[in-house]
Design an enzyme around this catalytic site. Structure first.
Site, mmCIF file in Angstrom:
data_model
loop_
_atom_site.group_PDB
_atom_site.id
_atom_site.type_symbol
_atom_site.label_atom_id
_atom_site.label_comp_id
_atom_site.label_asym_id
_atom_site.label_seq_id
_atom_site.Cartn_x
_atom_site.Cartn_y
_atom_site.Cartn_z
ATOM 1 N N LYS A 80 3.762 -8.266 -9.362
ATOM 2 C CA LYS A 80 2.913 -7.405 -10.183
ATOM 3 C C LYS A 80 2.452 -8.078 -11.472
ATOM 4 C CE LYS A 80 2.196 -3.497 -9.619
ATOM 5 N NZ LYS A 80 1.082 -2.713 -9.019
ATOM 6 N N TYR A 85 24.710 -16.595 -1.124
ATOM 7 C CA TYR A 85 24.943 -16.984 0.267
ATOM 8 C C TYR A 85 24.587 -18.452 0.486
ATOM 9 C CZ TYR A 85 24.690 -16.923 5.397
ATOM 10 O OH TYR A 85 24.881 -17.199 6.739
ATOM 11 N N GLY A 123 -7.835 2.808 -7.150
ATOM 12 C CA GLY A 123 -7.956 2.870 -8.598
ATOM 13 C C GLY A 123 -6.735 2.336 -9.309
ATOM 14 N N GLY A 124 -5.701 1.994 -8.548
ATOM 15 C CA GLY A 124 -4.526 1.380 -9.128
ATOM 16 C C GLY A 124 -4.757 -0.097 -9.403
ATOM 17 N N VAL A 125 -3.791 -0.735 -10.033
ATOM 18 C CA VAL A 125 -3.939 -2.136 -10.421
ATOM 19 C C VAL A 125 -4.143 -3.031 -9.196
ATOM 20 C CG1 VAL A 125 -2.868 -4.084 -11.596
ATOM 21 C CG2 VAL A 125 -2.536 -1.770 -12.487
ATOM 22 N N ASP A 126 -3.311 -2.834 -8.179
ATOM 23 C CA ASP A 126 -3.328 -3.736 -7.031
ATOM 24 C C ASP A 126 -4.675 -3.713 -6.303
ATOM 25 O OD1 ASP A 126 -0.698 -3.970 -7.773
ATOM 26 O OD2 ASP A 126 0.073 -2.735 -6.136
ATOM 27 N N SER A 127 -5.127 -2.519 -5.917
ATOM 28 C CA SER A 127 -6.375 -2.443 -5.161
ATOM 29 C C SER A 127 -7.571 -2.808 -6.036
ATOM 30 C CB SER A 127 -6.557 -1.050 -4.557
ATOM 31 O OG SER A 127 -6.694 -0.066 -5.561
ATOM 32 N N SER A 128 -7.498 -2.499 -7.332
ATOM 33 C CA SER A 128 -8.605 -2.835 -8.230
ATOM 34 C C SER A 128 -8.757 -4.343 -8.381
ATOM 35 C CB SER A 128 -8.384 -2.191 -9.605
ATOM 36 O OG SER A 128 -8.368 -0.788 -9.510
ATOM 37 N N GLY A 170 21.644 -13.903 0.788
ATOM 38 C CA GLY A 170 21.438 -13.210 2.054
ATOM 39 C C GLY A 170 22.502 -12.156 2.274
#
Length: 517
Positions: free
Chosen positions: A369, A83, A224-229, A55
Protein backbone atom coordinates in the site's frame (compact mmCIF):
# COMPACT_ATOMS: atom_id res chain seq x y z
CA UNK A 1 19.58 -2.93 -10.64
CA UNK A 2 20.85 -5.94 -12.58
CA UNK A 3 23.99 -6.07 -10.44
CA UNK A 4 22.26 -5.45 -7.11
CA UNK A 5 19.47 -7.93 -6.51
CA UNK A 6 18.28 -10.49 -3.99
CA UNK A 7 16.44 -13.79 -4.34
CA UNK A 8 13.88 -14.56 -1.64
CA UNK A 9 12.90 -18.21 -1.18
CA UNK A 10 9.29 -18.58 -0.02
CA UNK A 11 8.60 -21.35 2.50
CA UNK A 12 5.02 -20.28 3.05
CA UNK A 13 5.32 -17.37 5.45
CA UNK A 14 2.48 -14.89 5.51
CA UNK A 15 5.14 -12.16 5.53
CA UNK A 16 7.34 -13.33 2.63
CA UNK A 17 6.08 -10.45 0.49
CA UNK A 18 6.76 -8.12 3.40
CA UNK A 19 10.42 -9.19 3.30
CA UNK A 20 10.43 -8.22 -0.38
CA UNK A 21 8.76 -4.93 0.51
CA UNK A 22 11.44 -4.08 3.04
CA UNK A 23 14.24 -5.01 0.65
CA UNK A 24 12.80 -2.84 -2.12
CA UNK A 25 12.23 -0.04 0.39
CA UNK A 26 15.97 -0.11 1.01
CA UNK A 27 16.57 0.37 -2.72
CA UNK A 28 17.47 -3.21 -3.65
CA UNK A 29 15.63 -5.12 -6.36
CA UNK A 30 14.38 -8.58 -5.41
CA UNK A 31 12.21 -11.40 -6.66
CA UNK A 32 10.39 -14.16 -4.78
CA UNK A 33 10.82 -17.80 -5.75
CA UNK A 34 8.86 -20.79 -4.39
CA UNK A 35 10.83 -23.27 -2.34
CA UNK A 36 10.16 -25.81 -5.11
CA UNK A 37 12.20 -23.78 -7.60
CA UNK A 38 15.10 -25.49 -9.35
CA UNK A 39 18.45 -24.06 -8.39
CA UNK A 40 19.17 -23.44 -12.09
CA UNK A 41 16.50 -20.72 -12.08
CA UNK A 42 18.15 -19.04 -9.09
CA UNK A 43 21.53 -19.28 -10.75
CA UNK A 44 20.11 -17.74 -13.93
CA UNK A 45 18.60 -14.89 -11.92
CA UNK A 46 22.13 -14.31 -10.54
CA UNK A 47 21.34 -12.73 -7.17
CA UNK A 48 24.05 -11.34 -4.96
CA UNK A 49 22.48 -13.02 -1.93
CA UNK A 50 19.56 -15.17 -0.82
CA UNK A 51 16.98 -14.69 1.94
CA UNK A 52 15.13 -17.72 3.29
CA UNK A 53 11.63 -16.83 4.52
CA UNK A 54 9.75 -18.13 7.52
CA UNK A 55 6.95 -20.65 7.20
CA UNK A 56 4.14 -22.44 9.07
CA UNK A 57 5.68 -25.93 8.97
CA UNK A 58 8.08 -27.76 11.30
CA UNK A 59 11.38 -28.89 9.78
CA UNK A 60 10.92 -32.39 11.17
CA UNK A 61 7.59 -33.00 9.48
CA UNK A 62 7.60 -35.58 6.70
CA UNK A 63 6.31 -33.26 3.99
CA UNK A 64 7.71 -29.98 5.28
CA UNK A 65 9.21 -27.60 2.68
CA UNK A 66 12.89 -28.13 1.96
CA UNK A 67 15.59 -25.89 0.56
CA UNK A 68 16.08 -26.15 -3.20
CA UNK A 69 18.71 -28.82 -3.86
CA UNK A 70 22.10 -27.27 -4.43
CA UNK A 71 21.14 -23.82 -3.14
CA UNK A 72 23.95 -23.65 -0.60
CA UNK A 73 26.44 -24.69 -3.30
CA UNK A 74 25.90 -21.34 -5.00
CA UNK A 75 28.05 -19.84 -2.22
CA UNK A 76 25.90 -16.74 -1.87
CA UNK A 77 25.48 -14.92 1.44
CA UNK A 78 22.25 -16.05 3.10
CA UNK A 79 19.87 -14.73 5.70
CA UNK A 80 17.50 -17.27 7.22
CA UNK A 81 14.40 -15.91 8.96
CA UNK A 82 12.60 -18.12 11.52
CA UNK A 83 11.81 -21.34 9.57
CA UNK A 84 14.56 -20.40 7.09
CA UNK A 85 17.09 -20.32 9.92
CA UNK A 86 15.82 -23.61 11.39
CA UNK A 87 15.95 -25.30 7.99
CA UNK A 88 19.55 -24.29 7.36
CA UNK A 89 20.68 -25.28 10.86
CA UNK A 90 18.88 -28.62 10.62
CA UNK A 91 20.43 -29.34 7.21
CA UNK A 92 23.89 -28.91 8.73
CA UNK A 93 23.33 -31.29 11.62
CA UNK A 94 21.74 -29.04 14.23
CA UNK A 95 18.72 -29.88 16.35
CA UNK A 96 15.35 -28.15 16.02
CA UNK A 97 12.51 -29.07 18.38
CA UNK A 98 9.12 -27.81 19.46
CA UNK A 99 9.12 -25.47 22.43
CA UNK A 100 6.96 -26.10 25.49
CA UNK A 101 5.14 -22.82 25.03
CA UNK A 102 4.86 -21.27 21.56
CA UNK A 103 6.18 -17.72 21.31
CA UNK A 104 4.10 -15.09 19.53
CA UNK A 105 4.76 -11.43 20.25
CA UNK A 106 7.46 -9.03 21.30
CA UNK A 107 10.61 -10.30 22.99
CA UNK A 108 13.83 -8.75 24.25
CA UNK A 109 17.10 -10.08 22.88
CA UNK A 110 20.75 -9.37 23.67
CA UNK A 111 23.00 -9.20 20.62
CA UNK A 112 26.71 -9.51 19.92
CA UNK A 113 27.67 -5.96 18.84
CA UNK A 114 30.72 -7.34 17.03
CA UNK A 115 28.47 -9.06 14.47
CA UNK A 116 27.97 -7.12 11.24
CA UNK A 117 24.29 -8.07 11.34
CA UNK A 118 23.85 -5.84 14.41
CA UNK A 119 26.32 -3.12 13.47
CA UNK A 120 25.51 0.31 14.94
CA UNK A 121 22.64 -1.11 16.97
CA UNK A 122 22.24 -1.17 20.76
CA UNK A 123 23.00 -4.55 22.38
CA UNK A 124 19.43 -4.94 23.69
CA UNK A 125 16.71 -5.03 21.04
CA UNK A 126 12.94 -5.54 20.94
CA UNK A 127 11.98 -8.08 18.27
CA UNK A 128 8.86 -9.93 17.10
CA UNK A 129 8.79 -13.69 17.62
CA UNK A 130 6.28 -16.01 15.90
CA UNK A 131 7.26 -19.66 16.25
CA UNK A 132 6.43 -22.99 17.83
CA UNK A 133 9.86 -24.56 17.16
CA UNK A 134 13.36 -23.30 17.78
CA UNK A 135 16.99 -24.41 17.60
CA UNK A 136 18.10 -26.43 20.64
CA UNK A 137 21.57 -27.45 19.47
CA UNK A 138 23.93 -25.76 17.00
CA UNK A 139 26.14 -27.68 14.54
CA UNK A 140 29.91 -27.38 14.75
CA UNK A 141 31.19 -24.08 13.38
CA UNK A 142 28.03 -22.11 14.11
CA UNK A 143 28.13 -19.27 16.63
CA UNK A 144 25.46 -17.52 18.65
CA UNK A 145 25.13 -13.79 17.94
CA UNK A 146 21.89 -13.07 19.86
CA UNK A 147 19.86 -14.69 22.61
CA UNK A 148 16.88 -14.08 24.87
CA UNK A 149 15.65 -15.49 28.16
CA UNK A 150 13.52 -18.06 26.30
CA UNK A 151 15.48 -18.46 23.07
CA UNK A 152 19.19 -19.28 23.48
CA UNK A 153 19.79 -19.05 19.73
CA UNK A 154 17.83 -15.96 18.73
CA UNK A 155 20.41 -15.28 16.00
CA UNK A 156 23.29 -17.37 14.68
CA UNK A 157 26.08 -17.13 12.13
CA UNK A 158 28.07 -19.65 10.08
CA UNK A 159 31.11 -18.04 8.47
CA UNK A 160 32.06 -20.80 5.97
CA UNK A 161 28.77 -20.31 4.12
CA UNK A 162 28.30 -16.60 4.89
CA UNK A 163 25.06 -17.57 6.62
CA UNK A 164 23.17 -15.51 9.18
CA UNK A 165 19.98 -16.71 10.82
CA UNK A 166 17.42 -14.97 13.04
CA UNK A 167 14.63 -16.68 14.94
CA UNK A 168 12.62 -13.45 14.98
CA UNK A 169 11.07 -11.47 12.11
CA UNK A 170 13.01 -8.32 11.15
CA UNK A 171 10.57 -7.61 8.31
CA UNK A 172 7.64 -6.68 10.59
CA UNK A 173 7.33 -3.25 12.18
CA UNK A 174 7.06 -4.78 15.65
CA UNK A 175 10.81 -5.50 15.48
CA UNK A 176 12.01 -2.03 16.38
CA UNK A 177 15.31 -2.11 14.45
CA UNK A 178 14.30 -4.71 11.87
CA UNK A 179 14.90 -2.45 8.91
CA UNK A 180 18.41 -1.67 10.13
CA UNK A 181 19.13 -5.40 10.56
CA UNK A 182 18.07 -6.03 6.96
CA UNK A 183 20.08 -3.01 5.86
CA UNK A 184 23.17 -4.41 7.57
CA UNK A 185 22.73 -7.70 5.76
CA UNK A 186 22.27 -6.06 2.37
CA UNK A 187 24.94 -3.38 2.57
CA UNK A 188 27.46 -4.36 5.28
CA UNK A 189 27.54 -8.11 4.67
CA UNK A 190 26.59 -8.54 1.00
CA UNK A 191 27.97 -5.18 -0.16
CA UNK A 192 25.02 -4.15 -2.35
CA UNK A 193 24.20 -0.66 -3.57
CA UNK A 194 20.70 0.91 -3.36
CA UNK A 195 19.81 1.17 -7.06
CA UNK A 196 16.08 0.33 -7.44
CA UNK A 197 13.51 3.16 -7.63
CA UNK A 198 9.75 3.44 -8.12
CA UNK A 199 10.22 5.27 -11.42
CA UNK A 200 11.78 2.09 -12.82
CA UNK A 201 8.69 0.14 -11.79
CA UNK A 202 6.41 2.75 -13.38
CA UNK A 203 8.14 2.60 -16.74
CA UNK A 204 8.29 -1.19 -16.70
CA UNK A 205 4.56 -1.46 -15.94
CA UNK A 206 3.61 0.94 -18.73
CA UNK A 207 5.58 -1.10 -21.23
CA UNK A 208 4.12 -4.33 -19.88
CA UNK A 209 0.53 -3.01 -20.14
CA UNK A 210 1.05 -1.87 -23.74
CA UNK A 211 2.59 -5.23 -24.64
CA UNK A 212 -0.19 -7.21 -22.94
CA UNK A 213 -3.15 -5.19 -24.24
CA UNK A 214 -1.96 -4.09 -27.67
CA UNK A 215 -4.73 -2.14 -29.39
CA UNK A 216 -7.52 -3.78 -27.37
CA UNK A 217 -9.60 -2.09 -24.68
CA UNK A 218 -9.67 -2.52 -20.90
CA UNK A 219 -12.71 -2.43 -18.65
CA UNK A 220 -11.51 -1.06 -15.32
CA UNK A 221 -13.09 -1.80 -11.95
CA UNK A 222 -13.02 1.67 -10.37
CA UNK A 223 -14.20 1.93 -6.78
CA UNK A 224 -12.73 5.33 -5.97
CA UNK A 225 -10.34 3.83 -3.46
CA UNK A 226 -6.58 4.30 -3.60
CA UNK A 227 -5.81 0.97 -5.26
CA UNK A 228 -8.26 1.12 -8.16
CA UNK A 229 -7.67 4.86 -8.66
CA UNK A 230 -3.90 4.43 -8.96
CA UNK A 231 -4.33 1.36 -11.16
CA UNK A 232 -6.76 3.18 -13.45
CA UNK A 233 -4.49 6.22 -13.69
CA UNK A 234 -1.47 4.05 -14.46
CA UNK A 235 -3.36 2.10 -17.12
CA UNK A 236 -4.69 5.33 -18.63
CA UNK A 237 -1.19 6.79 -18.73
CA UNK A 238 -0.12 3.74 -20.72
CA UNK A 239 -3.00 3.30 -23.20
CA UNK A 240 -5.19 6.42 -22.93
CA UNK A 241 -8.68 6.11 -24.45
CA UNK A 242 -8.46 2.34 -24.60
CA UNK A 243 -9.56 2.40 -20.93
CA UNK A 244 -13.24 2.43 -19.89
CA UNK A 245 -14.00 2.71 -16.18
CA UNK A 246 -17.00 1.10 -14.49
CA UNK A 247 -18.29 1.96 -11.03
CA UNK A 248 -20.72 -0.60 -9.66
CA UNK A 249 -23.01 0.81 -6.99
CA UNK A 250 -23.42 -2.33 -4.89
CA UNK A 251 -25.29 -0.72 -2.03
CA UNK A 252 -22.39 -1.91 0.14
CA UNK A 253 -20.44 1.35 0.08
CA UNK A 254 -20.00 4.01 2.72
CA UNK A 255 -22.30 7.00 3.17
CA UNK A 256 -22.56 9.08 -0.07
CA UNK A 257 -19.75 7.05 -1.66
CA UNK A 258 -21.34 6.60 -5.10
CA UNK A 259 -22.03 10.32 -5.42
CA UNK A 260 -18.47 11.22 -4.38
CA UNK A 261 -16.92 8.81 -6.88
CA UNK A 262 -19.03 10.15 -9.73
CA UNK A 263 -18.23 13.77 -8.85
CA UNK A 264 -14.49 13.18 -8.56
CA UNK A 265 -13.78 10.93 -11.53
CA UNK A 266 -16.51 11.81 -14.01
CA UNK A 267 -17.04 15.50 -13.37
CA UNK A 268 -13.56 16.58 -12.24
CA UNK A 269 -11.13 14.08 -13.81
CA UNK A 270 -13.28 13.56 -16.95
CA UNK A 271 -12.68 9.84 -17.14
CA UNK A 272 -14.90 7.60 -19.27
CA UNK A 273 -16.86 6.46 -16.21
CA UNK A 274 -20.04 4.40 -16.36
CA UNK A 275 -22.19 4.10 -13.22
CA UNK A 276 -24.03 0.76 -12.85
CA UNK A 277 -26.81 0.60 -10.25
CA UNK A 278 -26.66 -2.99 -8.97
CA UNK A 279 -27.84 -2.58 -5.39
CA UNK A 280 -30.84 -4.88 -5.76
CA UNK A 281 -28.72 -7.62 -7.36
CA UNK A 282 -26.19 -7.64 -4.53
CA UNK A 283 -28.80 -7.55 -1.77
CA UNK A 284 -30.68 -10.45 -3.38
CA UNK A 285 -27.48 -12.51 -3.81
CA UNK A 286 -26.46 -11.99 -0.18
CA UNK A 287 -29.90 -12.71 1.30
CA UNK A 288 -29.57 -15.21 4.15
CA UNK A 289 -25.79 -15.59 3.75
CA UNK A 290 -23.74 -15.36 6.97
CA UNK A 291 -20.47 -17.17 6.13
CA UNK A 292 -17.74 -14.57 5.40
CA UNK A 293 -15.97 -16.65 2.74
CA UNK A 294 -19.26 -17.21 0.95
CA UNK A 295 -19.99 -13.48 1.08
CA UNK A 296 -16.63 -12.68 -0.50
CA UNK A 297 -17.08 -15.22 -3.27
CA UNK A 298 -20.63 -14.06 -3.98
CA UNK A 299 -19.51 -10.45 -4.25
CA UNK A 300 -16.50 -11.42 -6.39
CA UNK A 301 -18.55 -13.51 -8.80
CA UNK A 302 -21.29 -10.91 -9.11
CA UNK A 303 -18.69 -8.25 -9.88
CA UNK A 304 -17.34 -10.39 -12.70
CA UNK A 305 -20.83 -11.17 -14.01
CA UNK A 306 -21.68 -7.48 -14.14
CA UNK A 307 -18.42 -6.59 -15.86
CA UNK A 308 -19.01 -9.36 -18.38
CA UNK A 309 -22.45 -7.93 -19.13
CA UNK A 310 -21.05 -4.42 -19.49
CA UNK A 311 -18.27 -5.69 -21.72
CA UNK A 312 -20.82 -7.15 -24.14
CA UNK A 313 -22.29 -3.69 -24.49
CA UNK A 314 -18.89 -2.27 -25.39
CA UNK A 315 -17.73 -4.30 -28.37
CA UNK A 316 -16.37 -7.38 -26.63
CA UNK A 317 -13.78 -5.90 -24.28
CA UNK A 318 -11.23 -8.63 -23.50
CA UNK A 319 -9.30 -7.18 -20.57
CA UNK A 320 -10.34 -6.45 -16.99
CA UNK A 321 -8.27 -4.00 -14.94
CA UNK A 322 -7.97 -4.52 -11.20
CA UNK A 323 -6.20 -2.84 -8.28
CA UNK A 324 -4.95 -6.08 -6.74
CA UNK A 325 -2.06 -5.58 -4.27
CA UNK A 326 0.50 -7.90 -2.70
CA UNK A 327 -1.43 -8.25 0.59
CA UNK A 328 -4.54 -9.27 -1.39
CA UNK A 329 -2.58 -12.06 -3.00
CA UNK A 330 -0.60 -13.34 -0.02
CA UNK A 331 -3.69 -13.58 2.21
CA UNK A 332 -5.57 -15.55 -0.44
CA UNK A 333 -2.91 -17.91 -1.72
CA UNK A 334 0.84 -17.84 -2.21
CA UNK A 335 1.49 -15.71 -5.27
CA UNK A 336 4.63 -17.57 -6.22
CA UNK A 337 3.77 -21.20 -5.59
CA UNK A 338 4.86 -21.45 -1.97
CA UNK A 339 2.88 -23.32 0.69
CA UNK A 340 1.23 -20.30 2.31
CA UNK A 341 -1.86 -20.96 4.40
CA UNK A 342 -5.04 -19.33 3.10
CA UNK A 343 -6.26 -16.64 5.50
CA UNK A 344 -9.21 -15.34 3.50
CA UNK A 345 -10.32 -14.82 -0.07
CA UNK A 346 -10.22 -11.35 -1.58
CA UNK A 347 -12.73 -10.20 -4.14
CA UNK A 348 -9.89 -9.36 -6.53
CA UNK A 349 -8.52 -12.89 -6.60
CA UNK A 350 -11.19 -15.15 -5.08
CA UNK A 351 -14.37 -16.51 -6.61
CA UNK A 352 -13.37 -16.00 -10.25
CA UNK A 353 -15.12 -18.54 -12.53
CA UNK A 354 -12.88 -20.96 -14.40
CA UNK A 355 -14.39 -19.96 -17.75
CA UNK A 356 -13.89 -16.24 -17.15
CA UNK A 357 -13.58 -14.50 -20.51
CA UNK A 358 -11.50 -11.58 -19.24
CA UNK A 359 -7.74 -11.46 -19.16
CA UNK A 360 -6.64 -9.64 -16.01
CA UNK A 361 -4.49 -6.51 -16.03
CA UNK A 362 -3.14 -6.01 -12.49
CA UNK A 363 -0.33 -3.44 -12.60
CA UNK A 364 -0.09 -3.10 -8.79
CA UNK A 365 0.05 -6.83 -8.00
CA UNK A 366 3.64 -6.65 -6.77
CA UNK A 367 3.21 -3.55 -4.57
CA UNK A 368 2.31 -2.83 -0.97
CA UNK A 369 0.00 0.00 0.00
CA UNK A 370 2.69 2.55 0.84
CA UNK A 371 4.35 1.90 -2.53
CA UNK A 372 1.00 2.41 -4.26
CA UNK A 373 0.65 5.80 -2.56
CA UNK A 374 4.10 6.86 -3.76
CA UNK A 375 3.20 5.73 -7.27
CA UNK A 376 -0.10 7.63 -7.14
CA UNK A 377 1.64 10.89 -6.27
CA UNK A 378 4.09 10.30 -9.11
CA UNK A 379 1.09 9.92 -11.44
CA UNK A 380 -0.33 13.27 -10.27
CA UNK A 381 -3.28 12.09 -8.18
CA UNK A 382 -4.38 14.47 -5.39
CA UNK A 383 -2.93 13.80 -1.94
CA UNK A 384 -6.43 13.76 -0.40
CA UNK A 385 -7.27 10.73 -2.51
CA UNK A 386 -3.91 9.05 -1.90
CA UNK A 387 -4.32 9.40 1.88
CA UNK A 388 -7.80 7.88 1.84
CA UNK A 389 -7.98 4.90 4.19
CA UNK A 390 -8.36 1.39 2.72
CA UNK A 391 -11.84 -0.01 2.16
CA UNK A 392 -12.43 -3.72 1.39
CA UNK A 393 -13.70 -4.69 -2.04
CA UNK A 394 -16.76 -6.54 -0.65
CA UNK A 395 -17.54 -3.34 1.26
CA UNK A 396 -19.93 -3.39 4.18
CA UNK A 397 -20.80 -7.03 3.43
CA UNK A 398 -17.77 -8.11 5.47
CA UNK A 399 -18.20 -5.44 8.13
CA UNK A 400 -21.69 -6.71 8.84
CA UNK A 401 -21.29 -9.94 10.79
CA UNK A 402 -24.26 -12.12 10.03
CA UNK A 403 -26.89 -11.46 7.37
CA UNK A 404 -26.51 -8.49 5.02
CA UNK A 405 -29.73 -6.54 4.46
CA UNK A 406 -30.49 -3.00 3.21
CA UNK A 407 -31.60 -2.02 6.73
CA UNK A 408 -28.45 -3.34 8.40
CA UNK A 409 -26.31 -1.66 5.73
CA UNK A 410 -27.99 1.64 6.45
CA UNK A 411 -27.40 1.24 10.20
CA UNK A 412 -23.71 0.55 9.63
CA UNK A 413 -23.35 3.33 7.06
CA UNK A 414 -24.57 5.93 9.54
CA UNK A 415 -22.47 4.61 12.43
CA UNK A 416 -19.36 4.33 10.23
CA UNK A 417 -19.78 7.93 9.03
CA UNK A 418 -19.77 9.09 12.66
CA UNK A 419 -16.62 7.07 13.45
CA UNK A 420 -14.80 8.50 10.43
CA UNK A 421 -16.00 12.05 11.06
CA UNK A 422 -14.96 12.10 14.73
CA UNK A 423 -11.55 10.51 14.20
CA UNK A 424 -10.72 12.64 11.15
CA UNK A 425 -11.65 15.77 13.11
CA UNK A 426 -9.47 14.59 16.01
CA UNK A 427 -6.57 14.14 13.58
CA UNK A 428 -6.99 17.69 12.31
CA UNK A 429 -7.05 19.00 15.88
CA UNK A 430 -3.95 16.87 16.64
CA UNK A 431 -5.79 15.01 19.39
CA UNK A 432 -4.43 11.90 17.65
CA UNK A 433 -0.79 11.76 16.52
CA UNK A 434 -0.48 8.06 15.68
CA UNK A 435 0.18 6.74 12.16
CA UNK A 436 -3.42 5.66 11.58
CA UNK A 437 -4.13 3.11 8.87
CA UNK A 438 -7.86 2.41 9.18
CA UNK A 439 -10.76 3.48 11.36
CA UNK A 440 -14.27 2.18 10.85
CA UNK A 441 -17.36 0.59 12.39
CA UNK A 442 -18.45 -3.05 12.37
CA UNK A 443 -22.02 -4.24 12.94
CA UNK A 444 -22.08 -7.29 15.20
CA UNK A 445 -24.71 -10.05 15.27
CA UNK A 446 -25.30 -9.24 18.93
CA UNK A 447 -28.35 -7.61 20.45
CA UNK A 448 -28.31 -6.28 23.99
CA UNK A 449 -30.66 -4.61 26.45
CA UNK A 450 -30.60 -0.84 26.75
CA UNK A 451 -32.60 1.93 28.35
CA UNK A 452 -33.55 5.06 26.41
CA UNK A 453 -35.76 7.58 28.14
CA UNK A 454 -38.14 5.53 30.23
CA UNK A 455 -38.26 2.63 27.81
CA UNK A 456 -36.40 -0.65 27.47
CA UNK A 457 -34.63 -1.25 24.17
CA UNK A 458 -33.13 -4.33 22.59
CA UNK A 459 -30.74 -2.94 20.02
CA UNK A 460 -27.79 -3.78 17.81
CA UNK A 461 -24.09 -3.53 18.74
CA UNK A 462 -21.41 -1.54 16.91
CA UNK A 463 -17.70 -2.33 17.28
CA UNK A 464 -15.24 0.49 16.55
CA UNK A 465 -11.91 -0.49 14.95
CA UNK A 466 -8.92 1.88 14.75
CA UNK A 467 -5.41 0.64 13.93
CA UNK A 468 -1.99 2.06 13.15
CA UNK A 469 0.20 0.47 10.49
CA UNK A 470 2.67 1.21 7.72
CA UNK A 471 1.72 -1.38 5.11
CA UNK A 472 -1.31 -3.26 6.39
CA UNK A 473 0.58 -6.54 6.84
CA UNK A 474 0.90 -5.91 10.58
CA UNK A 475 -1.09 -3.47 12.72
CA UNK A 476 -1.55 -2.31 16.31
CA UNK A 477 -4.81 -1.10 17.85
CA UNK A 478 -4.77 2.59 18.73
CA UNK A 479 -5.28 3.67 22.32
CA UNK A 480 -7.77 6.42 21.48
CA UNK A 481 -8.33 9.11 24.13
CA UNK A 482 -11.36 8.47 26.31
CA UNK A 483 -12.91 11.77 25.20
CA UNK A 484 -12.93 10.68 21.54
CA UNK A 485 -14.35 7.25 22.33
CA UNK A 486 -17.01 8.93 24.42
CA UNK A 487 -18.04 11.28 21.61
CA UNK A 488 -18.21 8.40 19.12
CA UNK A 489 -20.30 6.25 21.45
CA UNK A 490 -22.70 9.04 22.39
CA UNK A 491 -23.25 10.12 18.80
CA UNK A 492 -23.84 6.61 17.47
CA UNK A 493 -26.34 5.71 20.20
CA UNK A 494 -28.12 9.06 19.96
CA UNK A 495 -28.10 9.48 16.18
CA UNK A 496 -28.44 5.95 14.82
CA UNK A 497 -31.81 4.54 15.80
CA UNK A 498 -31.49 0.82 16.48
CA UNK A 499 -28.00 0.86 18.05
CA UNK A 500 -27.90 0.50 21.84
CA UNK A 501 -24.28 -0.47 22.53
CA UNK A 502 -20.80 0.50 21.25
CA UNK A 503 -17.60 -1.49 21.96
CA UNK A 504 -13.93 -0.90 21.04
CA UNK A 505 -11.68 -3.52 19.37
CA UNK A 506 -8.25 -3.80 21.09
CA UNK A 507 -6.71 -6.66 19.07
CA UNK A 508 -3.57 -6.39 16.92
CA UNK A 509 -2.57 -8.00 13.61
CA UNK A 510 -1.25 -10.64 14.02
CA UNK A 511 -2.93 -12.66 15.47
CA UNK A 512 -6.14 -10.88 14.42
CA UNK A 513 -6.77 -9.41 10.99
CA UNK A 514 -7.67 -5.76 10.47
CA UNK A 515 -11.10 -6.59 9.08
CA UNK A 516 -13.41 -8.77 11.16
CA UNK A 517 -14.32 -11.04 8.25
Amino acid sequence: MNDNKIAIIDFGSQTTQLIARRVRELGVYCEIFPCTVLVDAIEKFAPKAVILSGGPASVGQKFSPKMPTGLTDLNKPMLGICYGMQLFVNAHGGQVDAVESREFGRAEITTDPASLLFKNLPPDLTVWMSHGDQVHHLPDGFETIAQSSTCPYAAVAYSPKQFFGVQFHPEVVHTSDGKKILSNFLFEIVGLLPSWEMKSFLQDQKEQIRKQVGKNKILMALSGGVDSSVAATLIHSAIGDQLTCIYVDTGLGRLNEAEEVENLFKDQFHLDLNIVDAKAQFYDALLGVTDPEQKRKIVGKLFIDIFALEAKKKNQIQFLGQGTLYPDVVESVSAHGGPSAVIKSHHNVGGLPEDMHFQLVEPLRELFKDEVKILGLMLGLPKKLIDRQPFPGPGLAIRILGEVTPARCQLLRKADAIVREEIEEAILKEEITKNLWQWFAVLLPVRSVGVMGDGRTYGETIAVRCVESIDGMTADWVDLPKSILGRISNRIINEVRGISRVVYDISSKPPSTIEWE
